[in-house]
Design a protein around this motif. Sequence first.
Motif, PDB file in Angstrom:
ATOM      1  N   SER A  17     -36.684   7.378  91.320  1.00 48.84           N
ATOM      2  CA  SER A  17     -35.678   6.711  90.493  1.00 48.84           C
ATOM      3  C   SER A  17     -35.236   5.400  91.134  1.00 48.84           C
ATOM      4  O   SER A  17     -34.928   5.342  92.315  1.00 48.84           O
ATOM      5  CB  SER A  17     -34.475   7.641  90.330  1.00 48.84           C
ATOM      6  N   ILE A  18     -35.218   4.340  90.372  1.00 51.42           N
ATOM      7  CA  ILE A  18     -34.790   3.061  90.943  1.00 51.42           C
ATOM      8  C   ILE A  18     -33.489   2.571  90.321  1.00 51.42           C
ATOM      9  O   ILE A  18     -33.093   1.443  90.484  1.00 51.42           O
ATOM     10  CB  ILE A  18     -35.854   1.964  90.757  1.00 51.42           C
ATOM     11  N   HIS A  19     -32.857   3.434  89.548  1.00 48.60           N
ATOM     12  CA  HIS A  19     -31.647   2.983  88.851  1.00 48.60           C
ATOM     13  C   HIS A  19     -30.500   3.899  89.240  1.00 48.60           C
ATOM     14  O   HIS A  19     -30.533   5.099  89.053  1.00 48.60           O
ATOM     15  CB  HIS A  19     -31.860   3.017  87.351  1.00 48.60           C
ATOM     16  N   ASN A  20     -29.473   3.288  89.773  1.00 47.17           N
ATOM     17  CA  ASN A  20     -28.363   4.080  90.273  1.00 47.17           C
ATOM     18  C   ASN A  20     -27.134   3.965  89.380  1.00 47.17           C
ATOM     19  O   ASN A  20     -26.252   4.786  89.429  1.00 47.17           O
ATOM     20  CB  ASN A  20     -28.003   3.626  91.689  1.00 47.17           C
ATOM     21  N   GLN A  21     -27.103   2.912  88.577  1.00 47.52           N
ATOM     22  CA  GLN A  21     -25.881   2.647  87.825  1.00 47.52           C
ATOM     23  C   GLN A  21     -25.923   3.255  86.419  1.00 47.52           C
ATOM     24  O   GLN A  21     -25.226   2.825  85.523  1.00 47.52           O
ATOM     25  CB  GLN A  21     -25.648   1.150  87.687  1.00 47.52           C
ATOM     26  N   GLN A  22     -26.817   4.215  86.186  1.00 49.30           N
ATOM     27  CA  GLN A  22     -26.923   4.769  84.845  1.00 49.30           C
ATOM     28  C   GLN A  22     -25.680   5.492  84.404  1.00 49.30           C
ATOM     29  O   GLN A  22     -25.131   6.304  85.144  1.00 49.30           O
ATOM     30  CB  GLN A  22     -28.056   5.778  84.827  1.00 49.30           C
ATOM     31  N   LEU A  61     -33.332  11.198  78.918  1.00 50.98           N
ATOM     32  CA  LEU A  61     -32.277  10.276  78.488  1.00 50.98           C
ATOM     33  C   LEU A  61     -30.933  10.661  79.088  1.00 50.98           C
ATOM     34  O   LEU A  61     -30.025   9.844  79.184  1.00 50.98           O
ATOM     35  CB  LEU A  61     -32.193  10.272  76.957  1.00 50.98           C
ATOM     36  N   ARG A 121     -27.016   3.259  78.350  1.00 52.01           N
ATOM     37  CA  ARG A 121     -26.988   3.784  79.704  1.00 52.01           C
ATOM     38  C   ARG A 121     -26.911   2.696  80.747  1.00 52.01           C
ATOM     39  O   ARG A 121     -26.406   2.886  81.840  1.00 52.01           O
ATOM     40  CB  ARG A 121     -28.204   4.662  79.975  1.00 52.01           C
ATOM     41  N   TYR A 122     -27.500   1.543  80.470  1.00 51.62           N
ATOM     42  CA  TYR A 122     -27.346   0.460  81.444  1.00 51.62           C
ATOM     43  C   TYR A 122     -26.378  -0.596  80.903  1.00 51.62           C
ATOM     44  O   TYR A 122     -26.477  -1.780  81.195  1.00 51.62           O
ATOM     45  CB  TYR A 122     -28.702  -0.134  81.871  1.00 51.62           C
ATOM     46  N   SER A 129     -30.304   4.712  74.652  1.00 49.34           N
ATOM     47  CA  SER A 129     -30.997   4.376  75.894  1.00 49.34           C
ATOM     48  C   SER A 129     -30.417   3.089  76.475  1.00 49.34           C
ATOM     49  O   SER A 129     -30.185   2.978  77.680  1.00 49.34           O
ATOM     50  CB  SER A 129     -32.489   4.245  75.608  1.00 49.34           C
TER      51      SER A 129
END
Lengths: 426, 426
Positions: A2-7, A34, A316-317, A313
């Motif tokens: 996973s490269i996304h922490n701010q989801q 999701l 989420r960001y 989707s």
Amino acid sequence: MSIHNQQTKLTIGLFGFGVVGESLYKVLAHTPSLNAQIKKVCIRHPHKKRNAPAELFTTDAALLLNDPEINVIVELIDDPVAAYYIVITALTGGKAVVSANKKLIAENMETLIGLQQQYNVPFLYEAACCASIPVIRNLEEYYDNDLLQGISGIVNGSTNYILTKVTEEKITFATALQQAQAEGFAESNPALDVNGIDAVNKLAILLTHAYGIIVSPSDLIHTGIQNLDENDARFATEKGFDIKLVAKACKQQDGTIAAFVLPQFVAKADQLSTVRNEYNGVVIESSLADKQFFYGKGAGGFPTASAVLSDLSALRYNYRYEYKKLNYQAPASLTTECYLKVCIRFRGILHVPQDRFDSILEWSCNRNHCHVTGILPLSQLTNSDWWKQPGISILLYPDGIFENYEPQRETSDQNLGFVEQLAEAE
Amino acid sequence: MSIHNQQTKLTIGLFGFGVVGESLYKVLAHTPSLNAQIKKVCIRHPHKKRNAPAELFTTDAALLLNDPEINVIVELIDDPVAAYYIVITALTGGKAVVSANKKLIAENMETLIGLQQQYNVPFLYEAACCASIPVIRNLEEYYDNDLLQGISGIVNGSTNYILTKVTEEKITFATALQQAQAEGFAESNPALDVNGIDAVNKLAILLTHAYGIIVSPSDLIHTGIQNLDENDARFATEKGFDIKLVAKACKQQDGTIAAFVLPQFVAKADQLSTVRNEYNGVVIESSLADKQFFYGKGAGGFPTASAVLSDLSALRYNYRYEYKKLNYQAPASLTTECYLKVCIRFRGILHVPQDRFDSILEWSCNRNHCHVTGILPLSQLTNSDWWKQPGISILLYPDGIFENYEPQRETSDQNLGFVEQLAEAE
């Protein structure tokens, strides 16, 4: 990996469990990645049998709107008044909102943008325009106002289904409409589709994201296919054209935008000609990317749910529409300062309002109708509805928009000749 | 009326000022709303005349890569080794990167994903696949693995230009290639396009975003149009088909993916048939949105710059690819356990390797060549290149992928007959 922490984890309050709502429910069950969960579904009829656990449902809207854990409201109901209340309450309560309600959005754009700003919450509605086709997002992201030359879209599936059947299977408009209803592509009251209301709602939304123009749909020049008949279909076939109901926005040299929904002759080589039956298609022309074409299903449970899913989707960001073209120093504005090459069918020669045309290029008449091809200032279609009267149909020609048109003396003489010659036929 | 407060201001270090780089420079000058500024451009040849202020340019890459104010590196250069160094250095230095370099990305996908994760920086490359068509973003956002049935794309403009000219204007492949080069649609060394290398690089990238599959492009079954000749074009025309070079990924019932780049017969009713000349087009089929089709320019300065621009726009709200399909509990994998219906042209009957076919359905031979239509296990194209040898061309039929195929005894008998009958013709 996973490269996304701010989801943002999404906890959804869903309004409506009709075709689209239930499709969304099913699809979310198949997309665990999701990380979105429907906590509660608000419905109107508690005793209707549903394909989901009973404890999911409530008839109490406040239970969703006041639940602090619910951070997204998805609004998929039919009732426009209730929908407005839900969306406004959710936004002012600081919840993100996803909606597919084009009428609500088109008619209240200014208010809805203001609320997004004031309460710093996103409101996404990709599903409101051509369902599965990601046209709003693409206009937001890809096309700066300066670069966007124009949009031409088949944005209503029901009318396109009818037009396809009429031209390909040579059946009547009435029969085609019945078929569309039988297949579920048209409402039991199809007036909103057939009269172009649905299409002009979508055009209004597109204009905001394409050019930063906020306009009430009822102020946009529009008609549907309600007055077309088999004579028009035959005329088109003879000329080698298809007929499509097209929502169009076209930039003029001075930066103003001509915009309308009109039935149109479409050449076989045009991408829009390949859009058949209930499909939608949008051609976007820009000085940068040249011509792009997006094609897909514009209605139906799963295609609409697909667009709702893409909005979820994006939430989420923390994606939101920027409406950046509204912030331009000189935002674009609408114009009627241009000319259309159109074919108008009248009941007979005496019904032709010659003075409205700048020139008449071609005509053919018989006892029952009279097809007149001519040049019409777009302003002749504004604030008047002579061209929408029963018995009168209008069809725009391909490449039929001109910024300037100099009527020629010969043509004026011809007009005179046209009337004199044909008055007798009446 | 601004509703976005968290926008990141972009200060760009640009590598390369060729056609795409210069287009991007021009376009950014026309889109002040993007709030992005090119601070420095690194070029190889300092004495070449440029359409931009001299102080913008440098030949010192470190000046960009070490500048703390520059938060985005846009990499648009030809040299693959230098590009790799730039991208790696920028990512490890914590800078966001935008690139259009499909070869670099396809061949180093795993490393590049790892670096994005490790250094928590986005790396966007919408321009690497079909330039102006937003296919990567749409696969990321719209299609969950479970729902995505398949992708068929015309992803290389040069070969499509050549195929269009050959079939529509009946000129030879050699002449068409010359025309493509003259019009700037093909490289002076066109081998990468013509042999399908460019297309398979793009397919590898699509597979990652569509199905979470990371694969070296050279491990994917692929060929180009290098062995096609006018006999194939004539054969297609007789059958009522077009010929297109198609990058394909197709989900099997067990969830595995068959993927390859092969020339293909395309029916006139297929959306891909409308993709002519240097344009690209991608059909995406999903159980949710049904069939979607995206069409646009797949190469060229402005179309590519347009995609770079959309990546820059996305970076402002910290968008990044999530590669979410890589995180699935059971990620998809490639398969060769399926069957293709193909037409293979051989030099003559004695060159036909009958035992490779499961069955032969149809054949036609003359002194110069022999067209054999048959069913081939996909595994017959793996780890062998008998089907790429000079004088042999392969064309997939429409709907020509089968999960199962039971050869019938009659057909086997026919094969025998086929060989006996035609051996004499040699």
